[in-house]
Design a protein around this motif. Structure first.
Motif, PDB file in Angstrom:
ATOM      1  N   PRO A 238       1.518  17.383   6.863  1.00 19.02           N
ATOM      2  CA  PRO A 238       2.273  17.839   5.696  1.00 19.02           C
ATOM      3  C   PRO A 238       3.772  17.534   5.727  1.00 19.02           C
ATOM      4  N   SER A 239       4.317  17.208   6.871  1.00 21.58           N
ATOM      5  CA  SER A 239       5.725  16.824   6.920  1.00 21.58           C
ATOM      6  C   SER A 239       5.959  15.453   6.290  1.00 21.58           C
ATOM      7  N   TYR A 240       4.890  14.636   6.241  1.00 18.77           N
ATOM      8  CA  TYR A 240       5.045  13.270   5.767  1.00 18.77           C
ATOM      9  C   TYR A 240       4.141  12.891   4.596  1.00 18.77           C
ATOM     10  N   PHE A 241       3.047  13.631   4.406  1.00 19.24           N
ATOM     11  CA  PHE A 241       2.070  13.291   3.369  1.00 19.24           C
ATOM     12  C   PHE A 241       1.800  14.500   2.485  1.00 19.24           C
ATOM     13  N   SER A 242       1.504  14.231   1.208  1.00 21.12           N
ATOM     14  CA  SER A 242       1.145  15.324   0.302  1.00 21.12           C
ATOM     15  C   SER A 242      -0.325  15.271  -0.091  1.00 21.12           C
ATOM     16  N   SER A 243      -0.992  14.146   0.147  1.00 21.61           N
ATOM     17  CA  SER A 243      -2.376  13.989  -0.284  1.00 21.61           C
ATOM     18  C   SER A 243      -3.296  14.931   0.478  1.00 21.61           C
ATOM     19  N   LYS A 244      -4.244  15.476  -0.271  1.00 23.68           N
ATOM     20  CA  LYS A 244      -5.206  16.410   0.303  1.00 23.68           C
ATOM     21  C   LYS A 244      -6.555  15.729   0.427  1.00 23.68           C
TER      22      LYS A 244
ATOM     23  N   ASN B 163      20.409  28.288   3.256  1.00 25.95           N
ATOM     24  CA  ASN B 163      21.583  28.651   4.060  1.00 25.95           C
ATOM     25  C   ASN B 163      22.730  27.651   3.886  1.00 25.95           C
ATOM     26  N   GLY B 164      22.554  26.673   2.959  1.00 26.59           N
ATOM     27  CA  GLY B 164      23.607  25.691   2.688  1.00 26.59           C
ATOM     28  C   GLY B 164      23.471  24.395   3.469  1.00 26.59           C
ATOM     29  N   GLU B 165      22.631  24.372   4.496  1.00 28.30           N
ATOM     30  CA  GLU B 165      22.436  23.134   5.280  1.00 28.30           C
ATOM     31  C   GLU B 165      21.824  22.054   4.401  1.00 28.30           C
ATOM     32  N   GLU B 166      22.289  20.810   4.581  1.00 23.12           N
ATOM     33  CA  GLU B 166      21.728  19.679   3.849  1.00 23.12           C
ATOM     34  C   GLU B 166      21.157  18.673   4.835  1.00 23.12           C
ATOM     35  N   ARG B 167      19.990  18.124   4.486  1.00 21.12           N
ATOM     36  CA  ARG B 167      19.318  17.136   5.334  1.00 21.12           C
ATOM     37  C   ARG B 167      18.610  16.120   4.441  1.00 21.12           C
ATOM     38  N   THR B 168      18.357  14.951   5.004  1.00 24.13           N
ATOM     39  CA  THR B 168      17.531  13.952   4.348  1.00 24.13           C
ATOM     40  C   THR B 168      16.219  13.867   5.116  1.00 24.13           C
ATOM     41  N   TYR B 169      15.117  14.074   4.400  1.00 27.52           N
ATOM     42  CA  TYR B 169      13.776  13.956   4.964  1.00 27.52           C
ATOM     43  C   TYR B 169      13.137  12.698   4.388  1.00 27.52           C
ATOM     44  N   GLU B 170      12.302  12.046   5.186  1.00 30.61           N
ATOM     45  CA  GLU B 170      11.535  10.919   4.680  1.00 30.61           C
ATOM     46  C   GLU B 170      10.059  11.290   4.684  1.00 30.61           C
ATOM     47  N   ARG B 171       9.362  10.774   3.663  1.00 32.96           N
ATOM     48  CA  ARG B 171       7.935  11.046   3.533  1.00 32.96           C
ATOM     49  C   ARG B 171       7.283   9.865   2.827  1.00 32.96           C
ATOM     50  N   MET B 172       5.962   9.837   2.904  1.00 36.94           N
ATOM     51  CA  MET B 172       5.213   8.878   2.100  1.00 36.94           C
ATOM     52  C   MET B 172       5.300   9.374   0.664  1.00 36.94           C
ATOM     53  N   LYS B 173       5.683   8.503  -0.243  1.00 34.91           N
ATOM     54  CA  LYS B 173       5.809   8.892  -1.646  1.00 34.91           C
ATOM     55  C   LYS B 173       4.437   9.333  -2.163  1.00 34.91           C
ATOM     56  N   PRO B 174       4.363  10.497  -2.791  1.00 37.13           N
ATOM     57  CA  PRO B 174       3.059  10.981  -3.271  1.00 37.13           C
ATOM     58  C   PRO B 174       2.423   9.993  -4.246  1.00 37.13           C
ATOM     59  N   SER B 175       1.136   9.715  -4.022  1.00 38.00           N
ATOM     60  CA  SER B 175       0.408   8.783  -4.883  1.00 38.00           C
ATOM     61  C   SER B 175      -0.317   9.519  -6.002  1.00 38.00           C
ATOM     62  N   GLY B 176      -0.485  10.825  -5.831  1.00 35.00           N
ATOM     63  CA  GLY B 176      -1.229  11.596  -6.817  1.00 35.00           C
ATOM     64  C   GLY B 176      -2.734  11.492  -6.630  1.00 35.00           C
TER      65      GLY B 176
ATOM     66  N   LEU C 106       0.790  -1.231   0.000  1.00 38.11           N
ATOM     67  CA  LEU C 106       0.000   0.000   0.000  1.00 38.11           C
ATOM     68  C   LEU C 106       0.824   1.284   0.000  1.00 38.11           C
ATOM     69  N   PHE C 107       2.022   1.251   0.562  1.00 38.17           N
ATOM     70  CA  PHE C 107       2.771   2.483   0.796  1.00 38.17           C
ATOM     71  C   PHE C 107       4.193   2.395   0.256  1.00 38.17           C
ATOM     72  N   ALA C 108       4.727   3.553  -0.092  1.00 33.91           N
ATOM     73  CA  ALA C 108       6.151   3.667  -0.443  1.00 33.91           C
ATOM     74  C   ALA C 108       6.715   4.838   0.349  1.00 33.91           C
ATOM     75  N   ILE C 109       7.885   4.638   0.923  1.00 31.49           N
ATOM     76  CA  ILE C 109       8.558   5.704   1.671  1.00 31.49           C
ATOM     77  C   ILE C 109       9.688   6.225   0.804  1.00 31.49           C
ATOM     78  N   GLU C 110       9.751   7.532   0.707  1.00 33.35           N
ATOM     79  CA  GLU C 110      10.722   8.201  -0.160  1.00 33.35           C
ATOM     80  C   GLU C 110      11.660   9.046   0.698  1.00 33.35           C
ATOM     81  N   ALA C 111      12.952   8.977   0.402  1.00 39.08           N
ATOM     82  CA  ALA C 111      13.941   9.836   1.050  1.00 39.08           C
ATOM     83  C   ALA C 111      14.233  10.998   0.112  1.00 39.08           C
ATOM     84  N   LEU C 112      14.200  12.204   0.649  1.00 35.14           N
ATOM     85  CA  LEU C 112      14.522  13.418  -0.112  1.00 35.14           C
ATOM     86  C   LEU C 112      15.797  14.010   0.455  1.00 35.14           C
TER      87      LEU C 112
END
Length: 181
Positions: free
Chosen positions: A117-123, A32-45, A20-26
């Protein structure tokens, strides 16, 4: 406050996947130059709808449905995904027919909300559904849903009901009460 520039997306990778789900790393680089990896549920559209159905007799119609996340039956409003090619309004009427056996001639949009919104894009588009009529469609639920009638005049009491705890249902109720009062 100055408008911020969104971070640059350096890379996207699917790091886990289930049926049912896919987790995506961004991998992101902020202004400011800081780099981070965020994880979220991959948008399903695919987005969703939730309706606050109001009968001509002045009752709210809710459904009691098993929720695997809490491992119990929860009380909430009819809801579901928007199928490809459907408008939110078409999906709302279809889901009402599938879940409570009622269509609606009148839909009042309340708000488009995002669960986390930190983890999901679906509305999810929230509606008041009125001018109901009887029509049943076959849904995808594994068992029939219990339809619960609740007097609109006692709607605020739902806020303290132990089984009525889903944030989207609470939001829909509060927004509906602002319009209906």
């Amino acid at each position: 406050m100055a408008k911020r520039t969104p971070p640059e997306i350096l890379d996207k990778q699917t790091v886990a996947k289930s049926r049912l789900f896919a987790i995506e790393a961004l991998d992101l680089r902020f202004s400011n130059g800081e780099e981070r990896t965020y994880e979220r549920m991959k948008p399903s559209g695919r987005n969703a709808v939730m309706m606050v159905p109001i009968t001509a007799q002045g009752d709210i119609l809710l459904v009691r449905e098993y929720a695997a996340g809490t491992e119990r039956y929860e009380l909430g409003f009819p809801k579901g995904l928007i199928d490809p090619g459907e408008t939110p309004e078409q999906a709302a009427v279809r889901e009402l027919k599938e879940e409570i056996g009622q269509g609606a001639h009148k839909l009042t949009p309340l708000k488009e909300v995002i669960l986390a919104p930190s983890y999901f894009s679906s509305k999810m588009t929230l509606f008041i559904a009125e001018d109901l009529y009887s029509e049943k469609l076959e849904g995808d639920e594994p068992e029939p849903l219990d339809v619960v009638r609740w007097p609109l005049a006692q709607a605020e009491e739902l806020l303290t009901h132990l089984d009525f705890s889903e944030a989207r249902s609470i939001t829909a109720l509060l927004l509906a009460l602002r319009i209906l009062k």
